[in-house]
Design a protein around this motif. Structure first.
Motif, PDB file in Angstrom:
ATOM      1  N   ASP A  70       0.950  -1.130   0.124  1.00  0.00           N
ATOM      2  CA  ASP A  70      -0.054   0.201   0.072  1.00  0.00           C
ATOM      3  C   ASP A  70       0.816   1.197  -0.029  1.00  0.00           C
ATOM      4  O   ASP A  70       1.569   1.364   0.891  1.00  0.00           O
ATOM      5  CB  ASP A  70      -0.986  -0.037   1.333  1.00  0.00           C
ATOM      6  CG  ASP A  70      -1.889   1.135   1.156  1.00  0.00           C
ATOM      7  OD1 ASP A  70      -1.493   2.301   0.981  1.00  0.00           O
ATOM      8  OD2 ASP A  70      -3.009   0.836   1.369  1.00  0.00           O
ATOM      9  N   ARG A  71       0.845   1.800  -0.993  1.00  0.00           N
ATOM     10  CA  ARG A  71       1.879   3.032  -1.274  1.00  0.00           C
ATOM     11  C   ARG A  71       1.536   4.169  -0.342  1.00  0.00           C
ATOM     12  O   ARG A  71       2.607   4.659   0.027  1.00  0.00           O
ATOM     13  CB  ARG A  71       1.579   3.447  -2.604  1.00  0.00           C
ATOM     14  CG  ARG A  71       2.836   4.156  -3.306  1.00  0.00           C
ATOM     15  CD  ARG A  71       2.817   4.287  -4.645  1.00  0.00           C
ATOM     16  NE  ARG A  71       3.152   3.117  -5.462  1.00  0.00           N
ATOM     17  CZ  ARG A  71       2.568   2.923  -6.619  1.00  0.00           C
ATOM     18  NH1 ARG A  71       2.007   3.567  -7.186  1.00  0.00           N
ATOM     19  NH2 ARG A  71       2.890   1.701  -7.473  1.00  0.00           N
ATOM     20  N   ARG A  72       0.282   4.177   0.046  1.00  0.00           N
ATOM     21  CA  ARG A  72       0.150   5.544   1.132  1.00  0.00           C
ATOM     22  C   ARG A  72       0.659   5.104   2.514  1.00  0.00           C
ATOM     23  O   ARG A  72       1.603   5.941   3.271  1.00  0.00           O
ATOM     24  CB  ARG A  72      -1.332   5.543   1.474  1.00  0.00           C
ATOM     25  CG  ARG A  72      -1.909   6.502   2.498  1.00  0.00           C
ATOM     26  CD  ARG A  72      -3.419   6.786   2.508  1.00  0.00           C
ATOM     27  NE  ARG A  72      -3.765   7.243   3.769  1.00  0.00           N
ATOM     28  CZ  ARG A  72      -4.252   6.474   4.723  1.00  0.00           C
ATOM     29  NH1 ARG A  72      -3.969   5.189   4.780  1.00  0.00           N
ATOM     30  NH2 ARG A  72      -4.426   7.091   5.869  1.00  0.00           N
ATOM     31  N   LEU A  73       0.669   3.986   3.085  1.00  0.00           N
ATOM     32  CA  LEU A  73       1.304   3.534   4.158  1.00  0.00           C
ATOM     33  C   LEU A  73       2.681   3.470   3.949  1.00  0.00           C
ATOM     34  O   LEU A  73       3.312   3.699   5.207  1.00  0.00           O
ATOM     35  CB  LEU A  73       0.687   2.061   4.856  1.00  0.00           C
ATOM     36  CG  LEU A  73      -0.986   2.034   4.897  1.00  0.00           C
ATOM     37  CD1 LEU A  73      -1.159   0.573   5.323  1.00  0.00           C
ATOM     38  CD2 LEU A  73      -1.071   2.993   5.992  1.00  0.00           C
ATOM     39  N   PHE A  74       3.178   3.038   2.912  1.00  0.00           N
ATOM     40  CA  PHE A  74       4.789   3.298   2.705  1.00  0.00           C
ATOM     41  C   PHE A  74       5.474   4.608   2.823  1.00  0.00           C
ATOM     42  O   PHE A  74       6.549   4.668   3.533  1.00  0.00           O
ATOM     43  CB  PHE A  74       4.987   2.494   1.118  1.00  0.00           C
ATOM     44  CG  PHE A  74       6.434   2.194   1.030  1.00  0.00           C
ATOM     45  CD1 PHE A  74       7.208   1.216   1.580  1.00  0.00           C
ATOM     46  CD2 PHE A  74       7.040   3.125   0.180  1.00  0.00           C
ATOM     47  CE1 PHE A  74       8.628   1.165   1.096  1.00  0.00           C
ATOM     48  CE2 PHE A  74       8.478   3.184  -0.267  1.00  0.00           C
ATOM     49  CZ  PHE A  74       9.105   1.785   0.268  1.00  0.00           C
ATOM     50  N   LEU A  75       4.702   5.367   2.088  1.00  0.00           N
ATOM     51  CA  LEU A  75       5.232   6.807   2.358  1.00  0.00           C
ATOM     52  C   LEU A  75       5.051   7.401   3.883  1.00  0.00           C
ATOM     53  O   LEU A  75       5.929   8.078   4.074  1.00  0.00           O
ATOM     54  CB  LEU A  75       4.332   7.788   1.157  1.00  0.00           C
ATOM     55  CG  LEU A  75       4.672   7.626  -0.218  1.00  0.00           C
ATOM     56  CD1 LEU A  75       3.506   8.276  -0.969  1.00  0.00           C
ATOM     57  CD2 LEU A  75       5.923   8.257  -0.397  1.00  0.00           C
ATOM     58  N   ILE A  76       3.809   6.901   4.425  1.00  0.00           N
ATOM     59  CA  ILE A  76       3.702   7.419   5.694  1.00  0.00           C
ATOM     60  C   ILE A  76       5.018   7.042   6.745  1.00  0.00           C
ATOM     61  O   ILE A  76       5.670   7.696   7.579  1.00  0.00           O
ATOM     62  CB  ILE A  76       2.411   7.077   6.486  1.00  0.00           C
ATOM     63  CG1 ILE A  76       1.526   7.822   5.700  1.00  0.00           C
ATOM     64  CG2 ILE A  76       2.489   7.194   7.842  1.00  0.00           C
ATOM     65  CD1 ILE A  76       0.037   7.342   6.182  1.00  0.00           C
ATOM     66  N   GLY A  77       5.305   5.624   6.381  1.00  0.00           N
ATOM     67  CA  GLY A  77       6.490   5.050   7.243  1.00  0.00           C
ATOM     68  C   GLY A  77       7.849   5.798   6.787  1.00  0.00           C
ATOM     69  O   GLY A  77       8.731   6.150   7.733  1.00  0.00           O
ATOM     70  N   ALA A  78       7.999   6.205   5.592  1.00  0.00           N
ATOM     71  CA  ALA A  78       9.274   6.717   5.320  1.00  0.00           C
ATOM     72  C   ALA A  78       9.330   8.271   5.895  1.00  0.00           C
ATOM     73  O   ALA A  78      10.473   8.772   6.603  1.00  0.00           O
ATOM     74  CB  ALA A  78       9.397   6.841   3.731  1.00  0.00           C
ATOM     75  N   GLN A  79       8.371   8.794   5.784  1.00  0.00           N
ATOM     76  CA  GLN A  79       8.212  10.365   6.380  1.00  0.00           C
ATOM     77  C   GLN A  79       8.635  10.358   7.937  1.00  0.00           C
ATOM     78  O   GLN A  79       9.176  11.005   8.505  1.00  0.00           O
ATOM     79  CB  GLN A  79       6.971  10.865   6.171  1.00  0.00           C
ATOM     80  CG  GLN A  79       6.498  11.097   4.574  1.00  0.00           C
ATOM     81  CD  GLN A  79       7.487  12.042   3.981  1.00  0.00           C
ATOM     82  OE1 GLN A  79       8.072  13.069   4.304  1.00  0.00           O
ATOM     83  NE2 GLN A  79       8.209  11.466   2.677  1.00  0.00           N
ATOM     84  N   LEU A  80       7.848   9.402   8.521  1.00  0.00           N
ATOM     85  CA  LEU A  80       8.097   9.264  10.156  1.00  0.00           C
ATOM     86  C   LEU A  80       9.450   8.905  10.438  1.00  0.00           C
ATOM     87  O   LEU A  80       9.872   9.336  11.427  1.00  0.00           O
ATOM     88  CB  LEU A  80       7.231   8.084  10.766  1.00  0.00           C
ATOM     89  CG  LEU A  80       5.604   8.522  10.727  1.00  0.00           C
ATOM     90  CD1 LEU A  80       4.677   7.320  11.129  1.00  0.00           C
ATOM     91  CD2 LEU A  80       5.410   9.819  11.649  1.00  0.00           C
ATOM     92  N   TRP A  81      10.051   7.992   9.844  1.00  0.00           N
ATOM     93  CA  TRP A  81      11.507   7.623   9.960  1.00  0.00           C
ATOM     94  C   TRP A  81      12.542   9.033   9.746  1.00  0.00           C
ATOM     95  O   TRP A  81      13.308   9.185  10.577  1.00  0.00           O
ATOM     96  CB  TRP A  81      11.874   6.560   8.885  1.00  0.00           C
ATOM     97  CG  TRP A  81      13.470   6.563   8.734  1.00  0.00           C
ATOM     98  CD1 TRP A  81      14.418   7.192   7.939  1.00  0.00           C
ATOM     99  CD2 TRP A  81      14.438   5.468   9.518  1.00  0.00           C
ATOM    100  NE1 TRP A  81      15.566   6.879   8.145  1.00  0.00           N
ATOM    101  CE2 TRP A  81      15.640   5.593   9.275  1.00  0.00           C
ATOM    102  CE3 TRP A  81      13.947   4.732  10.756  1.00  0.00           C
ATOM    103  CZ2 TRP A  81      16.665   5.167   9.895  1.00  0.00           C
ATOM    104  CZ3 TRP A  81      15.007   4.074  11.296  1.00  0.00           C
ATOM    105  CH2 TRP A  81      16.385   4.173  10.875  1.00  0.00           C
ATOM    106  N   MET A  82      12.208   9.801   8.718  1.00  0.00           N
ATOM    107  CA  MET A  82      13.055  10.969   8.601  1.00  0.00           C
ATOM    108  C   MET A  82      12.653  12.085   9.611  1.00  0.00           C
ATOM    109  O   MET A  82      13.623  12.494   9.954  1.00  0.00           O
ATOM    110  CB  MET A  82      12.648  11.658   7.099  1.00  0.00           C
ATOM    111  CG  MET A  82      13.175  10.756   5.928  1.00  0.00           C
ATOM    112  SD  MET A  82      13.258  11.595   4.324  1.00  0.00           S
ATOM    113  CE  MET A  82      11.312  11.501   4.104  1.00  0.00           C
TER     114      MET A  82
END
Length: 523
Positions: A70-82
């Motif tokens: 799921d591309r939306r959840l994937f992007l959320i995870g990357a933003q939280l990591w940064m």
């Protein structure tokens, strides 16, 4: 501006502006902080290399995950990591607990988040707007990125001067959380498919095969590697050039980066008119030569006004080449493999940026910052001329008369369970009968068919000629599993179908070429 009428695109575009401002504030702060922690050219250039190297290492797996998750959840995870990494930088710098190698390590961690974000974000844009608005949406993304390039470094320089280094890192974290909030609000349409989800390693292999078998991707990657390898000297050496050669402070460093953004935004509005006069290959050639001129100005003319001119020209060069190359890569990749193909493209050009940035620092240690910048300017001009024959403007073949293959019979009942286990390789075979006088033309078309099969997921491909009957030919290729075979037809583009029809048109026997399938059975 038409794509902005779509609420989801407008919301994420504005959130992306905030996120990119944080990115450029972060880059400005990290580059300037290293000039205080360890002012050697090698360490300063390593900050830029550390931010780019993760994309080289992670872009392909990131693209595969973005295509199958799921591309939306994937992007959320990357933003939280940064955002978490940016807050850690803020705390460590606030307590004076951040050393030069710690800065490099955390910059690398932020780069890992960017590596996960880039392919997913590039593949998300077609989901936010209809096809008629896609080109304008890509252009708006480029303009927005360069607006932030113009104002982000200036904001970063002022934040450092007024509030300190920790505030700049905290500002980056806050900007990233704006994107997280927008992604939470975005209601991504759910797509249903009867096909099983691709496995990670299988998706990586399929993406790699697609790029390896696509000449248009080869051209975009080679031209990008040459452009970014030599252009990276600006990112690696500019902090030292500003501080030591020009004798200026962090505000001036941020403003010079802002000049680059101004040049990029101006060029972004001029690109549609320029594309009416130049093809994509010519656009990249001229952008590369302008970039070489900009770097020569930075190297040879040591006054702030010439530095501002050089950075403005560099911004023109950067957006003209980068947007043209990115568009070429996107147009060469269909939806099913887009994030993976863009990931490989980004892996190559970010790898070139990281290598070039580190190399420029090493050369600067040997011969000085000025001479290193000049040598990279010379290399940029020579390299652009040497690779100009890799064209970015391939034409689609015209459609021949339609010829259908004789389709294979359905799978036997006793094999269906075996097929759907997913671990058995499938061998596909097409038999042709071709007039001996057409042999050379048939071989030329089959060379194109080889690329079509490999792009569709074939692990191997072979063409055999009958020794006793030279008019008989067998084309065969192996697919990893039955599920991959079922996906194969959906991966064919219109141009691929044209190529296969051209091959089938050479068949002179009754009906069309016969297609059969075999499944590997373990004994």
């Amino acid at each position: 501006m038409a794509p902005l009428r779509h609420p989801a695109f407008r919301m994420l575009w504005l959130a992306n502006l905030a996120s990119n401002i944080g990115l450029f504030v972060q880059n400005t702060a990290a580059g300037w902080l290293m000039t205080s922690l360890d002012p050697s050219p090698m360490m300063v250039s390593l900050v830029q290399a550390a931010s780019m190297l993760p994309v080289f290492l992670l872009a392909l797996p990131a693209g595969a995950l973005a295509d199958i998750m799921d591309r939306r959840l994937f992007l959320i995870g990357a933003q939280l990591w940064m955002a978490g990494t940016a807050l850690l930088l803020c705390l460590l710098s606030g307590f004076d607990a951040l050393g030069p190698w710690g800065l490099v390590a955390l910059t690398f961690a932020l780069g890992a988040g960017l590596a996960m974000t880039f392919p997913a974000w590039a593949a998300t844009t077609p989901e936010l707007v209809p096809r008629s608005d896609l080109i304008s949406a890509i252009a708006l993304n480029g303009i927005g990125f360069n607006i932030t390039r113009a104002i982000g470094p200036a904001i970063g320089g002022l934040t450092i001067a007024w509030f300190g280094m920790g505030a700049a890192f905290a500002l980056n974290a806050a900007c990233l959380m704006v994107m997280v909030l927008a992604l939470f609000v975005w209601k991504r349409p759910q797509t249903s498919s009867r096909m099983p989800r691709e496995h990670f390693l299988s998706a990586v292999r399929a993406g790699t095969r697609f790029v390896a078998a696509t000449p248009a991707m080869h051209a975009a990657i080679i031209r990008a590697v040459v452009f970014f390898l030599f252009g990276s000297a600006v990112w690696g050496l500019l902090p030292l050039l500003v501080r030591d050669t020009l004798g200026l402070g962090p505000q001036s460093f941020g403003l010079l980066l802002g000049c680059m953004g101004v040049g990029a935004v101006a060029a972004g509005f001029l690109l549609p008119a320029l594309r009416g006069r130049l093809d994509r290959s010519g656009m990249v050639l001229w952008a590369s030569l302008i970039g070489a001129l900009a770097m020569a100005i930075l190297a040879l003319l040591h006054h702030w006004s010439f530095a501002a001119l050089g950075m403005t020209l560099y911004g023109v060069s950067w957006i003209s080449a980068a947007s043209t190359l990115q568009a070429s890569a996107q147009m060469a990749a269909p939806a099913w493999v887009r994030a993976r193909a863009i990931g490989i493209y980004q892996m190559c050009f970010f790898g070139a940026l990281a290598a070039g940035s580190a190399l420029s620092g090493w050369i600067a240690v040997q011969v000085g910052v000025t001479w290193a910048m000049f040598l990279f300017a010379l290399g940029a001009a020579i390299g652009a001329i040497l690779v100009r024959h890799w064209t970015l403007d391939a034409e689609a073949p015209s459609a021949p008369p339609a010829v259908e293959l004789v389709r294979p019979a359905p799978a036997a009942a006793e094999l269906r369970e075996l097929l759907h286990e997913g671990a058995n390789r499938v061998l596909e075979v097409v038999r042709y009968q071709v007039a001996p006088s057409d042999r050379a033309a048939f071989l030329a078309v089959m060379a194109e068919c080889r690329l079509v099969r490999l792009r569709g997921g074939a692990a191997t491909w072979r063409l055999y000629e009958d020794i006793a009957q030279p008019d008989r030919w067998v084309e065969l290729w192996a697919i990893e599993s039955w599920a991959e075979h079922l996906r194969e037809a959906g991966r064919l583009s219109d141009e691929d179908r044209v190529t296969l029809a051209r091959a089938a048109a050479f068949h002179v026997g009754e009906g069309g070429p016969e297609a059969v399938r075999y499944v590997n059975v373990r004994v």
